[in-house]
Design a protein around this motif. Sequence first.
Motif, PDB file in Angstrom:
ATOM      1  N   SER A 169       0.841  -1.204   0.000  1.00  0.00           N
ATOM      2  CA  SER A 169       0.000   0.000   0.000  1.00  0.00           C
ATOM      3  C   SER A 169       0.872   1.248   0.000  1.00  0.00           C
ATOM      4  CB  SER A 169      -0.942   0.012   1.214  1.00  0.00           C
ATOM      5  OG  SER A 169      -0.217   0.076   2.428  1.00  0.00           O
ATOM      6  N   TRP A 170       0.264   2.337  -0.403  1.00  0.00           N
ATOM      7  CA  TRP A 170       0.887   3.683  -0.405  1.00  0.00           C
ATOM      8  C   TRP A 170      -0.042   4.550   0.416  1.00  0.00           C
ATOM      9  CZ3 TRP A 170       4.934   6.115  -3.384  1.00  0.00           C
ATOM     10  CH2 TRP A 170       4.897   7.512  -3.416  1.00  0.00           C
ATOM     11  N   LYS A 171       0.441   5.102   1.494  1.00  0.00           N
ATOM     12  CA  LYS A 171      -0.459   5.840   2.372  1.00  0.00           C
ATOM     13  C   LYS A 171       0.196   7.104   2.901  1.00  0.00           C
ATOM     14  CE  LYS A 171      -1.124   4.370   6.580  1.00  0.00           C
ATOM     15  NZ  LYS A 171      -1.537   3.531   7.730  1.00  0.00           N
ATOM     16  N   GLY A 231       0.729  14.019   6.917  1.00  0.00           N
ATOM     17  CA  GLY A 231       1.645  14.707   6.022  1.00  0.00           C
ATOM     18  C   GLY A 231       2.852  13.908   5.587  1.00  0.00           C
ATOM     19  N   SER A 232       3.064  12.711   6.140  1.00  0.00           N
ATOM     20  CA  SER A 232       4.197  11.861   5.767  1.00  0.00           C
ATOM     21  C   SER A 232       3.711  10.697   4.913  1.00  0.00           C
ATOM     22  CB  SER A 232       4.906  11.324   7.010  1.00  0.00           C
ATOM     23  OG  SER A 232       5.498  12.371   7.745  1.00  0.00           O
ATOM     24  N   THR A 233       4.489  10.377   3.875  1.00  0.00           N
ATOM     25  CA  THR A 233       4.119   9.308   2.949  1.00  0.00           C
ATOM     26  C   THR A 233       4.857   8.022   3.311  1.00  0.00           C
ATOM     27  OG1 THR A 233       3.754  10.911   1.180  1.00  0.00           O
ATOM     28  CG2 THR A 233       4.074   8.611   0.533  1.00  0.00           C
ATOM     29  N   PHE A 234       4.117   6.919   3.316  1.00  0.00           N
ATOM     30  CA  PHE A 234       4.675   5.612   3.630  1.00  0.00           C
ATOM     31  C   PHE A 234       4.398   4.640   2.486  1.00  0.00           C
ATOM     32  CE2 PHE A 234       3.967   7.640   7.676  1.00  0.00           C
ATOM     33  CZ  PHE A 234       5.082   7.295   8.419  1.00  0.00           C
ATOM     34  N   CYS A 274       9.503   9.681   0.832  1.00  0.00           N
ATOM     35  CA  CYS A 274       8.682   8.736   1.582  1.00  0.00           C
ATOM     36  C   CYS A 274       9.545   7.830   2.457  1.00  0.00           C
ATOM     37  CB  CYS A 274       7.836   7.901   0.636  1.00  0.00           C
ATOM     38  SG  CYS A 274       8.766   7.062  -0.652  1.00  0.00           S
ATOM     39  N   SER A 275       8.858   7.138   3.364  1.00  0.00           N
ATOM     40  CA  SER A 275       9.481   6.089   4.168  1.00  0.00           C
ATOM     41  C   SER A 275       9.030   4.745   3.614  1.00  0.00           C
ATOM     42  CB  SER A 275       9.061   6.201   5.640  1.00  0.00           C
ATOM     43  OG  SER A 275       9.547   7.387   6.220  1.00  0.00           O
ATOM     44  N   VAL A 276       9.984   3.843   3.428  1.00  0.00           N
ATOM     45  CA  VAL A 276       9.671   2.491   2.974  1.00  0.00           C
ATOM     46  C   VAL A 276       9.676   1.587   4.199  1.00  0.00           C
ATOM     47  CG1 VAL A 276      10.338   0.589   1.462  1.00  0.00           C
ATOM     48  CG2 VAL A 276      10.747   2.953   0.748  1.00  0.00           C
ATOM     49  N   VAL A 277       8.533   0.990   4.487  1.00  0.00           N
ATOM     50  CA  VAL A 277       8.384   0.192   5.711  1.00  0.00           C
ATOM     51  C   VAL A 277       7.906  -1.206   5.360  1.00  0.00           C
ATOM     52  CG1 VAL A 277       7.873   2.274   7.055  1.00  0.00           C
ATOM     53  CG2 VAL A 277       5.989   0.916   6.121  1.00  0.00           C
ATOM     54  N   ARG A 284      14.150   5.722   5.124  1.00  0.00           N
ATOM     55  CA  ARG A 284      13.538   6.798   5.912  1.00  0.00           C
ATOM     56  C   ARG A 284      13.281   8.073   5.124  1.00  0.00           C
ATOM     57  NH1 ARG A 284      16.384   3.442   8.474  1.00  0.00           N
ATOM     58  NH2 ARG A 284      15.692   2.662  10.489  1.00  0.00           N
ATOM     59  N   ASP A 285      14.088   8.320   4.121  1.00  0.00           N
ATOM     60  CA  ASP A 285      13.957   9.543   3.328  1.00  0.00           C
ATOM     61  C   ASP A 285      14.312   9.210   1.892  1.00  0.00           C
ATOM     62  OD1 ASP A 285      13.600  12.183   2.619  1.00  0.00           O
ATOM     63  OD2 ASP A 285      15.594  12.807   3.268  1.00  0.00           O
ATOM     64  N   VAL A 286      13.424   8.439   1.266  1.00  0.00           N
ATOM     65  CA  VAL A 286      13.683   7.887  -0.058  1.00  0.00           C
ATOM     66  C   VAL A 286      12.829   8.621  -1.087  1.00  0.00           C
ATOM     67  CG1 VAL A 286      13.636   5.800  -1.465  1.00  0.00           C
ATOM     68  CG2 VAL A 286      14.170   5.638   0.971  1.00  0.00           C
TER      69      VAL A 286
END
Length: 441
Positions: free
Chosen positions: A311-313, A317-320, A361-364, A376-378
């Motif tokens: 998913s992309w969420k 204000g922060s994108t994951f 975005c952050s990739v989790v 963390r800052d991609v």
Amino acid sequence: MAEPSRALACDLISENFSIVSETLHIGGLSVPDLARRFGTPLFIYDLGIARSNLAQLRSALQGFADVFYSVKANPNQEVIRFFVNEGAGLEIASGAEYLRARAAGSPPGRIFFAGPGKSDEELRLVLREGIGEIHLESFEEIDRLDVLARAEGARPHVGLRINPVISAQGGAMRMGGRAAPFGFDEELLPEVVAEIEKRPSLHLQGVHLYSGTQILDADTLARQWRHGLHVARKMAGLLGRPLTTLDLGGGLGIPYFAGDRSLCLESLQGHVAELRAELAATEELQGTSIVIEPGRYLIGPAGIYVCGVQSWKVSRGSTFVVTDGGMHHHLAASGNLGQFVKRDYPVVPATNLAANEFVQCSVVGPLCTPLDTIGRDVALPRMARGDLVVVLQSGAYALSASPNGFLSHPTPAEVIVEGGAAREVRPRGSFSAPLSQLPLA
């Protein structure tokens, strides 16, 4: 992702991979095609890259040192077999690694065994089956190996692992120069040599130094190797005979983070020429075989970790970007494998590589912990479920160095690419498999 991070990723792709129709290819094969065939998460290793790394390193060494692959970097059976077939020796740190080394076809004499906590069972195994050298790391281990060797009727070749003085240190993680469980303090060398020489069951023939890891500076590496020659010369003087082996350890690094520069083999080659001359002029070291034991340097750049986007969420204000892979497979990329400062590995999409619009975005991963973050800052183009995220520089200290059992997610497949073909060398696990092993009454 800051511009330097994107630049590193671009450099690595240019050096080791290819882009066809905006899609990442490894060993000439499409990453999305491999993901569809083998599922995600997925580790892919291109043995062509590993072969090139080994050849370039050997060329820079100019015959100064033999190369032993450090199995701990990536203990996949087929990876080990590859390096054995390429003529490399092996450095192991457990009985299980020894069995994998032998199963991969390595002669016992081409295996060195290090580690600060070898068990009696492991030592009996190598005494019975054969070993090139056992590297001793404590007085207690000298006593135990003496007893075990006499009981087995064996006389193993042994080396001393030395914790060098602080002036010989360098690298991202320093292994010596201070109190450490690894090896004997250099200051104790005369005492240790005398202790082993009292044991007719042990044949002392070598010395092993390991000063640090993830070294990207050729000057630092050369300074450590020169110190190794100094220690070996001193030890040969104490023994009154030449050493058979001098193991200078590993520690050769690869670039992971923004600002990292690859180890310059041209600079290293210049230092090697000086070291060869010094070795040739040192009477006490005539006939001594030099060994280095890289792992990360050889296989790290050859591997990628491929995750499927779930998913992309956006949250406050922060994108994951939520994926099916994470720290349970790649702890180092999450920044939780000993790193003090958490920095991003090079992370790229598998498709749409010509995009010119990016989202920070952050990739989790899928785990229920904020530690499960592999970027963390991609900067990535907007992604959707089914797209793929790729972590570069993932061939070493990844799957086997991670908490695979955490939350009982399936283990990823491992795939080798060579000669334009792909083969699965470890199948993907199933989340339902453990249920058959539970006592469900």
